[in-house]
Design an enzyme around this catalytic site. Structure first.
Site, short mmCIF file in Angstrom:
data_model
loop_
_atom_site.label_atom_id
_atom_site.label_comp_id
_atom_site.label_asym_id
_atom_site.label_seq_id
_atom_site.Cartn_x
_atom_site.Cartn_y
_atom_site.Cartn_z
N CYS A 5 7.22 3.74 7.75
CA CYS A 5 7.66 3.37 6.41
C CYS A 5 9.08 2.81 6.37
CB CYS A 5 7.57 4.60 5.50
SG CYS A 5 8.19 4.31 3.84
N TYR A 29 4.61 -6.44 0.64
CA TYR A 29 3.52 -5.63 0.09
C TYR A 29 2.82 -6.35 -1.06
CZ TYR A 29 5.12 -1.61 2.79
OH TYR A 29 5.46 -0.77 3.82
#
Length: 330
Positions: free
Chosen positions: A54, A185
């Site tokens: 992440c 994203y």
């Protein structure tokens, strides 16, 4: 697992009617500080949960290393491949976090607030004294480490968030987040061609601008690393190994941008950055995760990460080539 309505990776839905990806808002946003209602700054009280895949979590561990906060805030690490039950502590003995005694991160969210129905995200800060999630505000966390936690910074810690640059850094951070950090994203999770191309175009337009910006300066704000550099770096580190392939942001690879690529290598070779960059976890998390559409679980062999240690030639752009950090005022 504790009862509650915490969403899993399968049940959380963050898509607008037009097919655009819209990231969920953070639920636990109480700031650290000494004011009324703020989270007290105390050594040994908190645990940071993170995942090496992440980017939002990775920038916390980079800041910890640079500032020395890993000695006063403990860290727990989850598997880079998120399960349908959420982030899992399968890297720990018996698959349980040794401090929180939970197997899946959503358990501590449900224990904190049984009515919470969002995703349990990383990074997550847990108050081990009260066993409650107290902050998952990935956007502001590094700023708290840099300011509110200054009494616990190690000797010689860098000034990553100079007071006179707060406004400029905050403005650039917003741009980097919207078009680059979250931009990949928005392209990768879009559910319509139109929204994918919109995010794709915004991403590469911004990367082109940053490429130009870095043609005349070593780091985003000149001679020294700042909070903004940490934020841009974590996306660049994942670009060729994950986003280019999995999220279809394939106009250019990172290595096709001379300035951005040299800049990324410069940071990778800086103490605190490379040591906190786990390319294997990055590949596994993105290529084997639910978003990868990889039914046979085949992990790409490349790219060759040894090139991150090749010369970058960026020092010539600095007036202070021997130092990458501005010293913090004691």
């Amino acid at each position: 697992m504790a009862e509650g309505k915490v969403a899993t990776s399968e049940s959380a839905h963050e898509i607008t009617p037009t097919g655009a990806f819209q990231r969920q808002k953070n639920r636990f946003t109480t700031p650290f500080g000494s004011g009324p209602g703020e989270l007290p700054v105390e050594a040994g009280r908190y645990r940071l949960i993170w995942a090496a895949i992440c980017p939002w979590a990775n920038r916390q561990t980079i800041a910890f290393s640079l500032l020395g906060l890993d000695s006063v805030i403990s860290t727990g690490k989850v598997n880079p491949v998120r399960t349908p039950q959420g982030w899992e502590f399968s890297l720990d003995p018996d698959g349980v976090d040794p401090v929180l005694k939970i197997r899946y991160l959503p358990e501590i969210y449900a224990e904190t607030d049984p009515e919470y129905d969002g995703r349990a995200t990383v990074p997550t800060v847990v108050d081990v004294k009260t066993r409650r999630v107290v902050n998952n505000d990935y956007f502001k966390l590094t700023n708290y480490w840099e300011t509110a936690w200054k009494p616990f910074h190690k000797k010689g810690a860098p000034d990553l968030y100079p007071e006179e640059l707060h406004g400029d850094i905050d403005s650039l951070n917003d741009v980097i987040f919207n078009d680059v950090n979250n931009g990949v994203y928005k392209a990768g999770f879009a559910e319509t061609q139109q929204e994918y191309e919109k995010a794709y175009d915004a991403l590469f337009a911004r990367l082109d601008q940053l490429e130009e910006r870095l043609s005349a300066r070593r780091f985003l704000f000149g001679d020294y690393v700042t909070d903004s550099d940490i934020r841009l770096y974590v996306t660049l580190a994942r670009f060729d190994a994950a986003y280019y392939i999995v999220f279809r942001v394939n106009r250019n690879r990172l290595i096709d941008f001379p300035n951005l690529w040299g800049y990324a290598k410069d940071l990778y070779q800086t103490p605190g950055f490379g040591v906190n960059t786990d390319f294997d976890s990055i590949k596994r998390g993105y290529q084997l995760g639910s978003q990868s559409q990889n039914p046979y679980g085949i992990l790409a062999k490349g790219p060759d990460v040894s090139i991150w240690n090749e010369p970058h030639g960026r020092a010539k752009l600095s007036r202070d080539p021997e130092h990458k950090f501005r010293a913090e005022q004691q």
